[in-house]
Design an enzyme around this catalytic site. Structure first.
Site, PDB file in Angstrom:
ATOM      1  CG  HIS A  11      -8.842  -4.779  -0.441  1.00  0.00           C
ATOM      2  ND1 HIS A  11      -8.864  -3.917  -0.998  1.00  0.00           N
ATOM      3  CD2 HIS A  11      -8.598  -4.825   0.959  1.00  0.00           C
ATOM      4  CE1 HIS A  11      -8.384  -2.790  -0.038  1.00  0.00           C
ATOM      5  NE2 HIS A  11      -8.124  -3.292   1.348  1.00  0.00           N
TER       6      HIS A  11
ATOM      7  CG  ASP B 294      -6.405   0.409   2.060  1.00  0.00           C
ATOM      8  OD1 ASP B 294      -6.632  -1.088   2.107  1.00  0.00           O
ATOM      9  OD2 ASP B 294      -7.177   0.996   2.199  1.00  0.00           O
TER      10      ASP B 294
ATOM     11  CD  GLU C 114     -11.552  -3.421   2.708  1.00  0.00           C
ATOM     12  OE1 GLU C 114     -11.572  -3.335   3.844  1.00  0.00           O
ATOM     13  OE2 GLU C 114     -11.048  -2.585   1.921  1.00  0.00           O
ATOM     14  CD  GLU C 115     -10.805   0.444   0.563  1.00  0.00           C
ATOM     15  OE1 GLU C 115     -11.463   0.908   1.304  1.00  0.00           O
ATOM     16  OE2 GLU C 115      -9.122   0.316   0.407  1.00  0.00           O
TER      17      GLU C 115
ATOM     18  CD  GLU D 209      -7.478  -3.810   4.752  1.00  0.00           C
ATOM     19  OE1 GLU D 209      -6.666  -3.130   4.015  1.00  0.00           O
ATOM     20  OE2 GLU D 209      -8.633  -4.358   4.297  1.00  0.00           O
TER      21      GLU D 209
ATOM     22  CG  HIS E 195      -8.941   5.326   2.384  1.00  0.00           C
ATOM     23  ND1 HIS E 195     -10.164   5.118   2.915  1.00  0.00           N
ATOM     24  CD2 HIS E 195      -8.559   4.209   1.947  1.00  0.00           C
ATOM     25  CE1 HIS E 195     -10.565   3.903   3.079  1.00  0.00           C
ATOM     26  NE2 HIS E 195      -9.384   3.255   2.388  1.00  0.00           N
TER      27      HIS E 195
END
Length: 991
Positions: free
Chosen positions: A185, A197, A231-232, A257, A330
């Site tokens: 993604h 990510d 995706e998130e 991922e 994140h």
């Protein structure tokens, strides 16, 4: 310097050196694998079509800013990827051909080359949309989502594929045997740059496109490269891919991922053993099925697109993800400064070999008719898999492990019992024998064998030594719970060193007081029982819970079974007990009593341990072979029986006694002189190496994945408990040998234990390198104009952050605090206070003018019946809004949406109280029909909410800027939860 008469003898120096070296070498090798990443090739073009510097440059370009779905930079990243894909394909001599888009069909660009090479198609998907729902749970109501996708799909035709453009046909279906999907993604979270990510996954796919579109590298089966967006937020991008015709084509998939932010790319989970075999060709395989069990058991609460491809679309495949440094996950440290070209190469090389294997596979395991015209995937077998030092990879079918486990559970005790029976019949079962009795006219004479000595030693020592790490887990989790967040290796050192020292101390003390050659025999006897029970538990878990992570129990038990069997077989080298006892009789009686007068073996067995031990002190009488030390100290020579042999008894420099019966150690039983002195090494090799490799790997993987999850509100005690249990299992193979250890290693372990214990209790648990995450959100009441900043984190540290912020530390600032969630799995707290005003929408009016927020969101509601209405909603400078209903609605229809996909639930049976709305265009206006049940009342009320996530410029969200500027350097800030905005504005509605 002392010389070894036998460097492999079971004496202190060889035992200490060899066992320490074995553990040190294997543990250091495992640690190196877990803390380092294999070096990328020096050649920038190591494989045709693969260019490493381009991958690194692409990653830098993608991660220049935050690019969550609801940001302008997300569009920039998408445009860059489309341009790069076009550039890559053209660089291989392929050109676009005239192509007329057909109404209602997917938009695509076809690239062809001279010759008969299959074509490459690029789909710029700006049409797919989907409405789906997440069912309600005990802690949340039903949630529905309408999402408009902006995925990029590249289809590289395989040499065996049907050349028709079947996706442009009415109800078109693929007629080939299917292909392989590789997915990543390209969106990030609101407060993270998304390097691992999922930037590394994205650039890996770009390089795969480059490799397979190069002439000569055409795959046998077609490859579908999916770069999904969204995706998130609820895995929206993968879900909306289901609406594209190309979703009918794959039967297998590889999902790339990032579940953390660095290190090696780990094989996270797989659907079955057949697809796992494809990963086996990776040059640096890494991972264990234990991670898949973590998802099954709920220890890992986040999800990846894997669940969509397997659960919703029925593909079979693999999930490869980064799992190290979750503290950067994140956050703004998920950037190129905290990843490396080595990490890119590790994922890229694994993805390349896996896709090569899947696209070239010629078996029929995946040939099965699929539903709704899609290619079938077949059914696979559950697998067990793990790497060996990051260089080899073992794959087994789960039912094979199960069958071997059941067989071993049944057969191994029978083998040992049969061996004991043969020893008994051969009159060589010195174990479990206290003494033997001779009859004589002048009085009976009892010859002590002391075969029961040491029988109960293992349970006591093991219980004490194992209790220490468990108690340490309780102690640390109570007084400095988060220390494992930044100092996991210190916790490991504390647990391992404590067990070694206490196990050695009590083993050595017991051996000093009551030495016995059967210490190893009885230790293995007890370990065999414990590991047998462990294997039985694993069999139950395999059968009833389908958990394969206990595979280590099979190898663990098998090693101890072989070591135990060696202990039994050693006894065959001894003299028969009748002969030994006859030789040890008083010489004045020996000639008048033949060996045939010895009591039967049955009577010998009835000579109890207690009786033998009661007479033990009697043989401590002083004679010419007794040491000069008092009877309360360890004796120099064994003298359990009379010894009138003419040959002298001497003690060598290694502590072994040399007599007519060979060599025995210290004050151990004299009959042991005939036993081989090297078999302990065979037992060590049977029991220790595989235990260290498998259990050590599991322990380090679990720690790597879980030690920084405390910031997410999870329990940290479970992490300490895992480390304690793994430490016990890891070191248990040492227990049969610790009584022979010299003091040097254990005392060093004591010093390590004291130092790490003090550090773990008093050190501050977080640091700038291992920051603690706090969730941030600002909510604005667009009607009243007031705003509230919410900060969520662990309670002791939340206050430290809060009081560092000027806007929250002023006199009279109202601060509300309390538990963030009612869930028992989330122990975070939240604080709320009036924050600095956000500027996510440009206003021409003065900042101090009342009502400046009102235009940020507009809505309109019109009742169409007593229990239905039309709702129109739009927001400025956003493409993500939400409707929250005070009571559930049971029908939702977004105008302009596609037909409902029966694979997805549109509205849960209990209704939806939340509807998320995502648009591919900015400042879109959604129009939707909603319906509620009449018994719930005639009206409808709730909140209309719009979200803003773009924090790429200072001053847009001043409250977040303030937090980053003034908070301690160990604090990191991220979005509050999936699907939430950094800033949300709402208006109440009612009809």
């Amino acid at each position: 310097m002392a010389k070894f008469s036998n460097p492999l003898a079971f004496t202190p120096l060889p035992v200490t050196i060899i066992t320490t070296a074995l553990y040190a070498v294997l543990l250091i090798a495992l640690i190196v694998v877990h803390v380092t990443v294999p070096t990328a090739p020096y050649d920038d073009n190591p494989i045709p079509g693969i260019i490493q510097w381009e991958a690194w440059r692409d990653l830098q370009m993608i991660t220049r800013g935050y690019h969550q779905y609801n940001t302008r930079n997300n569009d920039n990243v998408r445009d860059y990827l489309i341009q790069r894909i076009d550039s890559i394909i053209r660089s291989h001599g392929r050109n676009t051909t005239a192509w007329e888009d057909q109404p209602g069909k997917p938009t695509s660009t076809r690239y062809t080359s001279e010759g008969d090479d299959p074509a490459v198609y690029v789909f710029n998907d700006n049409t797919s949309n989907l409405t789906f729902s997440i069912p309600s749970s005990p802690i949340s109501d039903g949630v529905s989502t309408y999402f408009e996708g902006t995925n990029i799909i590249v289809y590289i035709q395989g040499s065996d594929d049907d050349r028709r453009e079947w996706w442009n046909e009415d109800n078109g279906e693929p007629h080939s045997k299917g292909g392989v999907l590789v997915n990543a993604h390209y969106d990030s979270v609101s407060a993270g740059y998304g390097a691992t990510d999922d930037g590394v996954g994205v650039v890996t796919i770009l390089q795969l496109i480059s490799h397979y579109s190069l002439r000569g590298n055409t795959p046998k089966k077609g490859l579908v490269a999916l770069l999904n967006n969204g995706e998130e937020d609820f895995l929206n991008g993968a879900r909306v891919f289901s609406q594209h015709p190309m979703s009918k084509f794959p039967h297998t998939f590889l999902n790339l991922e990032g579940a953390a932010a660095g290190g090696r790319a780990q094989l996270f989970r797989t659907t079955d053993v057949e697809v796992t075999q494809a990963y086996k060709r990776s040059p640096y395989p890494y991972g264990s099925v234990i991670s898949a069990d973590g998802f099954e058991a709920g220890l890992v609460r986040s999800q990846t697109d894997y669940v969509v491809f397997n659960g919703d679309l029925g593909y079979r495949g693999l999930d490869v993800a980064f799992t190290k440094s979750r503290a950067r996950y994140h956050t703004d440290q998920d950037d190129t400064q905290h990843t490396s070209r080595n990490s890119i190469w590790h994922m890229l090389s694994a993805a390349l070999e896996t896709t090569k294997s899947l696209t070239s596979y010629t078996g029929n395991e995946f040939e099965e008719k699929g539903d709704e015209g899609k290619v079938g995937s077949g059914r696979g077998s559950r697998g067990v898999w793990f790497d060996l030092f990051g260089r080899a990879f073992a794959v087994f079918k789960a039912h094979t492990i199960f069958a071997i486990s059941v067989t071993l559970v049944v057969v191994s005790p029978l083998i040992l019992m049969l061996t004991l029976l043969i020893l008994y019949k051969c009159d060589k079962l010195y174990a479990f024998s206290g003494a033997r009795l001779y009859h004589h006219p002048e009085g009976d004479e009892e010859i002590l064998l002391l075969g029961w000595r040491g029988f109960f030693r293992f349970p006591v020592i093991f219980a004490i030594a194992s209790a220490v790490p468990i108690l340490l887990a309780l102690l640390i989790s109570k007084y400095n719970e988060l220390i494992v967040h930044s100092s996991d290796w210190s916790v490991w050192a504390m647990m391992l060193s404590s067990w070694i020292f206490f196990a050695w101390f009590f083993s050595r003390s017991a051996d000093f007081a009551r030495p016995s050659v059967l210490t190893r025999f009885y230790t293995y006897f007890w370990i065999m029982i414990v590991t047998w029970a462990l294997l039985v538990v694993d069999i139950i878990f395999q059968e009833h819970f389908h958990l394969a992570g206990g595979y280590f129990a099979l190898f663990y038990f098998a090693g101890f079974f072989l070591a135990t069997w060696v202990s039994y077989l050693e006894l065959f080298t001894l003299t028969r007990k009748s002969k030994y006892c006859h030789e040890r009789m008083d010489p004045s009686r020996r000639d008048s009593v033949s060996a045939s007068q010895l009591l039967s073996p049955e009577a010998d067995e009835n000579t109890s341990q207690t009786r033998g031990e009661q007479h033990e002190e009697d043989d401590d009488e002083a004679n010419e072979s007794t040491g000069l030390l008092s009877r309360h100290r360890r004796k120099t020579f064994a003298n359990y029986t009379r010894n009138d042999d003419s040959s002298p008894i001497t003690e060598d420099h290694e502590g072994e006694i040399v007599g007519s019966k060979g060599k025995w150690f210290g004050a151990e039983q004299e009959w042991s002189g005939d036993m081989p002195r090297w078999t302990w090494l065979l037992q060590l090799l049977f029991s220790a190496p595989m235990a260290i490799i498998l259990i050590g790997q599991i322990g380090f993987l679990l720690t790597q994945g879980l030690h920084q999850t405390g910031a997410d509100g999870g329990s940290i005690f479970i992490v300490y408990l895992f480390i304690a249990i793994i430490s016990i299992l890891l070191l248990t193979p040492l227990l049969p040998y610790l009584h022979r250890f010299t003091w040097h290693v254990p005392i060093f372990m004591l010093l390590v234990f004291i130092g790490t214990l003090i550090y773990n209790l008093v050190a501050f648990p977080v640091s700038p390198q291992n920051r603690l995450k706090f969730g941030f959100q600002q909510v604005v009441d667009l009607d009243k104009g007031n705003n509230t900043v919410t900060l969520v984190g662990l309670k002791p540290y939340l206050g430290k952050v809060l009081y560092s912020l000027p806007s929250a530390d002023g006199f009279g600032v109202p601060i509300i605090s309390g538990p963030y969630s009612t869930s028992s799995h989330d122990n975070r707290w939240m604080c709320e206070w009036p924050g600095l005003a956000p500027n996510v929408v440009h206003n021409k009016t003065s900042l101090h003018e009342r009502g400046k927020y009102s235009s940020w969101l507009t809505y309109d509601l019109n009742r169409t019946s007593s229990n239905s209405a039309i709702v129109k909603l739009s927001g400025r400078n956003t493409r993500a809004c939400r409707l929250e209903f005070d009571k559930p609605v049971f029908r939702i229809n977004v105008r302009g949406s596609g037909p409902q996909d029966e694979r997805y639930l549109k509205v849960p049976s209990v209704g939806s109280k939340t509807l998320n709305l995502w648009s591919r265009t900015w400042e879109n206006s959604w129009t939707l029909d909603v319906e509620w049940r009449k018994q719930n009342g005639r009206g409808l009320s709730g909140r209309a909410v719009c979200k803003w996530n773009d924090d790429n410029y200072n001053g847009v969200i001043p409250a977040l800027d303030e937090a980053r500027h003034f908070a301690p350097n160990w604090a990191a800030f991220t979005g509050l939860r999936a699907g939430a905005g950094l800033v949300e504005g709402y208006k109440r509605f009612s009809i």
